[in-house]
Design an enzyme around this catalytic site. Sequence first.
Site, PDB file in Angstrom:
ATOM      1  N   LYS A 195       0.878  -1.023  -0.244  1.00 41.45           N
ATOM      2  CA  LYS A 195      -0.700  -0.127   0.070  1.00 41.45           C
ATOM      3  C   LYS A 195       0.824   1.340  -0.005  1.00 41.45           C
ATOM      4  CE  LYS A 195      -4.143  -2.673   2.295  1.00 41.45           C
ATOM      5  NZ  LYS A 195      -4.788  -2.751   3.219  1.00 41.45           N
TER       6      LYS A 195
ATOM      7  N   GLN B 129      -4.851  -1.504   9.280  1.00 37.21           N
ATOM      8  CA  GLN B 129      -4.988  -2.890   9.105  1.00 37.21           C
ATOM      9  C   GLN B 129      -5.358  -4.036   9.631  1.00 37.21           C
ATOM     10  OE1 GLN B 129      -3.754  -3.267   5.764  1.00 37.21           O
ATOM     11  NE2 GLN B 129      -4.415  -5.433   5.698  1.00 37.21           N
TER      12      GLN B 129
ATOM     13  N   ASP C  29     -10.910   3.058   3.567  1.00 32.60           N
ATOM     14  CA  ASP C  29     -11.292   1.172   3.572  1.00 32.60           C
ATOM     15  C   ASP C  29     -12.234   0.915   2.931  1.00 32.60           C
ATOM     16  OD1 ASP C  29      -8.926  -0.506   3.512  1.00 32.60           O
ATOM     17  OD2 ASP C  29      -8.818  -0.089   5.397  1.00 32.60           O
TER      18      ASP C  29
END
Length: 281
Positions: A52, A96, A119
């Site tokens: 990422k 995460q 997200d």
Amino acid sequence: MAAIIDGKAISLQMKDELKQKAAELLAKGMKVTLAVIQVGDNPASSVYVKNKKKGCEYIGIGSLSYELPEETTQEELLALIQELNGRTDVNGILVQLPLPAHIDEDTVIKAIDPRKDVDGFHPQSVGALCIGQKGFVSCTPAGIIQLLKRSGISIEGKECVVLGRSNIVGKPMSILLLRENATVTIAHSRTRNLKEVTSRADILIVAIGKPKMITKEYVKEGAVIIDVGINRDENNKLCGDVDFEDVEPVCSAITPVPGGVGPMTIAMLLHNCIESVDLQS
Ligand code: GUN
């Protein structure tokens, strides 16, 4: 022979478009920055987080990295999120998953400002998706829509079966397909006559988390197969939820693992980071 849907190439095309947009924003004085938080050192998470950050670098946006020890308390994590929510130089916040067992994921997700929820996991983002309002969309399902569209596969009016009902993939996937005017069925581990149900699909999206579970008996001739699974087989080789060798001869198009859905998730995260500028203005 089936067409192989090349997620690596399509994600690169998207990243190059995003690079251009990032440069345009920068020229207007807007530097986009993503904050990435990892708690503990789960090896799979470390790989995702690294990729990422590499993606941010590639398209020319900033990334702030918070690698917190396993013992970090929920309060400490929430305090960091609050700080990042308030920072005008941070556009996106990504925590995460999975988090260590002593931290409640739902509480953490809810703490992220929905305008920075790149997200698309916040209940407000999920609700907005369901009723067709503006908001961030979960990256993996959004990436699958892009894979289909950019491969010239039409969705409208098609029978789509989504196998798996997770909050991250199955549920948002079904809503996105509905938005594209597909007829959508969600199947899962308790579905009766599963082979019969999946064999109805013009487009079959598999996110069930079972290595090579889907063989040709589950697939209609000429169907499009999207494999979201990332597993290790008996030889420790990466494989999907679909038995690629078995299914490829009977379908019209299929995503490989690796190199199918995986790279699209990061491309869509970067897309959401760029989009965040609009949502925050
Ligand atoms: N863990 C597995 N997939 C994801 C994802 O897309 N986002 C986050 N934050 N964690 C994950």
